[in-house]
Structures are given as structure tokens and as C-alpha cells.
Design an enzyme around this catalytic site. Structure first.
Site, PDB file in Angstrom:
ATOM      1  CD1 TRP A 182     100.866  18.155   9.230  1.00 43.00           C
ATOM      2  CD2 TRP A 182      98.900  18.583   8.272  1.00 43.00           C
ATOM      3  NE1 TRP A 182     100.772  17.371   8.099  1.00 43.00           N
ATOM      4  CE2 TRP A 182      99.579  17.608   7.498  1.00 43.00           C
ATOM      5  CE3 TRP A 182      97.637  19.009   7.866  1.00 43.00           C
ATOM      6  CZ2 TRP A 182      99.037  17.063   6.320  1.00 43.00           C
ATOM      7  CZ3 TRP A 182      97.098  18.463   6.710  1.00 43.00           C
ATOM      8  CH2 TRP A 182      97.784  17.505   5.952  1.00 43.00           C
TER       9      TRP A 182
ATOM     10  CE1 TYR B  37     101.339  16.866  12.148  1.00 43.65           C
ATOM     11  CE2 TYR B  37     100.718  18.545  13.727  1.00 43.65           C
ATOM     12  CZ  TYR B  37     100.388  17.443  12.961  1.00 43.65           C
ATOM     13  OH  TYR B  37      99.106  16.938  13.008  1.00 43.65           O
TER      14      TYR B  37
ATOM     15  CB  SER C 198      95.339  10.809  15.383  1.00 43.57           C
ATOM     16  OG  SER C 198      95.122  11.552  14.194  1.00 43.57           O
TER      17      SER C 198
ATOM     18  N   PRO D  77      89.499  20.540   8.159  1.00 44.11           N
ATOM     19  CG  PRO D  77      88.997  22.433   9.439  1.00 44.11           C
ATOM     20  CD  PRO D  77      90.010  21.329   9.297  1.00 44.11           C
ATOM     21  CG  LEU D  78      89.025  25.067   5.414  1.00 41.94           C
ATOM     22  CD1 LEU D  78      89.873  26.323   5.474  1.00 41.94           C
ATOM     23  CD2 LEU D  78      87.644  25.380   4.840  1.00 41.94           C
ATOM     24  CB  ALA D  79      89.409  19.158   1.745  1.00 44.67           C
TER      25      ALA D  79
ATOM     26  N   GLY E 176      94.261  25.960  10.302  1.00 46.78           N
ATOM     27  CA  GLY E 176      95.697  25.983  10.004  1.00 46.78           C
ATOM     28  C   GLY E 176      96.090  27.191   9.175  1.00 46.78           C
TER      29      GLY E 176
ATOM     30  CB  THR F 100      99.723  30.616   6.267  1.00 45.83           C
ATOM     31  OG1 THR F 100      98.910  30.970   5.128  1.00 45.83           O
ATOM     32  CG2 THR F 100      99.886  29.105   6.307  1.00 45.83           C
TER      33      THR F 100
ATOM     34  CD  GLN G  95      94.700  31.006   5.410  1.00 46.46           C
ATOM     35  OE1 GLN G  95      95.838  31.452   5.525  1.00 46.46           O
ATOM     36  NE2 GLN G  95      94.451  29.790   4.982  1.00 46.46           N
TER      37      GLN G  95
END
Length: 324
Positions: free
Chosen positions: A16, A49, A151, A208-210, A283, A285, A289
Site C-alpha cells: 500500500w 493500490y 477489512s 502498525p506505524l500509523a 510497508g 521503502t 528501514q
């Protein structure tokens, strides 16, 4: 994953925002390789997406990797369609026509023979739940999907789907994909508790990381190239960029430092510490990370009751209803 017996890695990788919009084939190939080599066995996608381009990109990577198909699971989701404003009436929603055609299109884009999980990406008030359950059951019988899920459905909608499935002796949804993080906790920690107890629902957590807020990178503004800076994602920025949320995130950074980890890794570890989380979707990139995020598994054992209470005291986001 709930009561299915399907085993998903506790950390998974999704596309996403990132695929096609932020990263190209070569980077996606590298990141999916890093994830897979570190035990990730679930890759998440959806028709909407990048308007189908995300699934095409993931499909090309999977084709080139040539991994044993039995060693990983892939999901797609249907509801929004992939044509954006050009969607015609039956090119979105949860009608039997759209769900069936969306499944076929996802298989073509991903270059797969079947989807491990197929999600109804949102509830559709225009389609009876009976129709949705029947459609998903047909796709299951045809071997095009192995499990189906929801979802961002409410607990009531999920239980209604199970009631219908029981009535007609069909297979109900076995997994839900809700947002869950230190700033968004109500569904996972209160609304869904009965469902976890009764039907054994699995969960594949998104954000999970907003959307990066819990990494601390927005504490001093919006960095160029981040998802809050992307055109069309202003709603994300408006939702999360609130001063008191940023202040809490900054305070949480001190706890992360004491645990000798990054803020992002702590936030992911906190998310998967919930026993009702099947997998949290990453997610990333960049390789650095992703590698850092995967260290959440090492931080998890450090999250004892004392640390979890300290996190709750800092964030002040624990649902009141859950305190019984």
C-alpha cells in the site's frame, strides 16, 4: 491465522502506497527478497493500490523470484475497483459480479493460479451479506481463493457474515484486516474481543506505524518523499499530524532509547505483542528501514508488563472499555 491452521509470519510485507508510487521493480525485488530471506511468508496487496499497478509489480517480482509457491501466501482485496473516478457501477463494491471479476483480475496481475486470502476491502451497504458470503464460498469451491476475510468491517458485520455462513453451511470470513497501532486501538482491544473468543478470527494488521507517525520522522515537520508528502494522501496527514499526538510520540522515544531500539521498532513490537494479532504488515521503502523493522522480533521479549504499562501511560490511548 485464527482457527484456520494457516501459519503467517508475525511480520509481513505489503505494498500500500509504496509500490509503483514510491518504489520501482528493482527496489521491490530487493525488499521482498530481504523480507522472504528473513522469514516473511505473507505479502499483502489490493486492486485499488496504484490502480492495479501495485499488483502487477508484485506479480513481476514473484515471477522473477520463482520461489516455491507453497512457501508464501499472497492476498488481494476488492471493493474500490482500480479505475478510480472512471469506475462504472459494477466495477466496484461487493456484488457477485465485481468480486468474481476482481478476483480474476488480481490473479492475472499477480500472475498466480490462486489467492491465499481474498478480502472484502470495506463493507458494502448495497449488497446483502448473504450474497457476499455465497460469492466468497463459490470462489473457495472453485479453488481461486483459499481463505476469505474482511477489512475495516465492524464486529456486527463480521458476526452477521458468520451467522449467514452457519445458516447455509458455508465458510465464513476467517480473518479481518483492521488498522491497529498505538494511536488506533479500539477495534482490536475492545470491539473484536468477543469475535476472537467465539469464531477465532485472525488479523492482518495495517499501519502498525500509523503511516510513519510512530517512527518519529514527522516530529519536526514533513520530510520530502514521505507518504504524508505524497499528492492525494492529505487525508492521512490531517488525521495524524496533531500536536498532542506528536508530543506523545516524542515522549515514547525516551522509552525506545532505554530499550536500545528505534521508535519504529518499538511500535511494531508493541503491536505484535497483542496475542490477537496474527501478523503486522510492514510497508518499508528502503532496505535499511525494512531490516530495522524486522528487529521488532528481538524487542518483543523486552515488553514485559511494566514496560507495556509505561507505554500506556505515555500514549493514553488504551480503550477505557477494555479496562475490566
Amino acid at each position: 491465522m485464527g482457527n484456520t491452521g494457516l501459519q503467517l509470519s508475525v511480520l509481513s510485507y505489503g505494498s500500500w502506497v509504496t509500490f509503483h508510487k514510491q518504489i520501482d521493480d528493482s527496489i521491490a525485488d530487493e525488499l521482498m527478497g530481504v523480507a522472504y530471506d528473513n522469514g516473511v511468508n505473507f505479502f499483502d496487496n489490493a486492486e485499488v493500490y496504484a490502480r492495479g499497478e501495485s499488483e502487477k509489480l508484485m506479480g513481476r517480482v514473484l515471477k522473477s523470484k520463482n520461489w516455491d509457491r507453497t512457501s508464501y501466501s499472497v492476498s488481494s482485496k476488492a471493493f474500490f475497483g482500480w479505475r478510480g473516478k472512471e469506475n462504472k457501477p459494477n466495477q466496484k463494491g461487493l456484488s457477485r459480479k465485481h468480486l468474481t471479476e476482481a478476483c480474476h483480475e488480481a490473479l492475472q496481475r499477480l500472475q498466480l493460479d490462486y489467492l491465499d486470502i481474498f478480502f472484502c476491502h470495506r463493507p458494502d451497504k448495497n449488497v446483502p451479506i448473504e450474497e457476499v458470503v455465497w460469492t466468497m464460498n463459490i470462489l473457495l469451491q472453485q479453488g481461486k481463493i483459499l481463505y476469505w476475510g474482511t477489512s475495516e468491517w465492524s464486529a456486527g458485520e463480521i458476526m452477521e457474515a458468520h451467522r449467514v455462513a452457519s445458516q447455509y453451511r458455508l465458510i465464513g470470513p476467517s480473518v479481518e484486516q483492521p488498522q491497529y497501532n498505538l494511536l488506533e486501538r479500539n477495534k482490536m482491544e475492545y470491539e473484536f474481543l468477543d469475535i476472537f473468543r467465539t469464531v477465532g478470527l485472525g488479523t492482518t494488521i495495517w499501519s502498525p506505524l500509523a503511516s510513519g507517525l510512530l517512527t518519529g520522522k514527522y516530529n519536526n515537520g514533513i520530510p520530502e518523499g514521505s507518504r504524508f508528502a505524497l499528492e492525494g494522501f492529505d487525508w492521512l496527514k490531517d488525521q495524524w499530524m496533531v500536536e498532542d499526538k506528536l508530543a506523545r510520540v516524542q515522549n515514547l522515544g525516551e522509552t525506545a532509547n532505554e530499550l536500545e531500539t528505534s521508535l519504529a521498532t518499538l511500535a511494531i513490537a508493541w503491536c505484535i505483542s497483542n496475542k490477537n494479532v496474527t501478523t503486522a504488515i510492514l510497508g518499508a521503502t528502503r532496505k535499511e528501514q525494512l531490516t530495522e523493522n524486522l528487529k521488532a522480533l528481538n524487542v518483543l521479549p523486552k515488553l514485559d508488563a511494566e514496560v507495556l504499562k509505561r507505554i500506556d501511560d505515555i500514549m493514553k490511548t488504551k480503550p477505557r472499555q477494555a479496562e475490566y
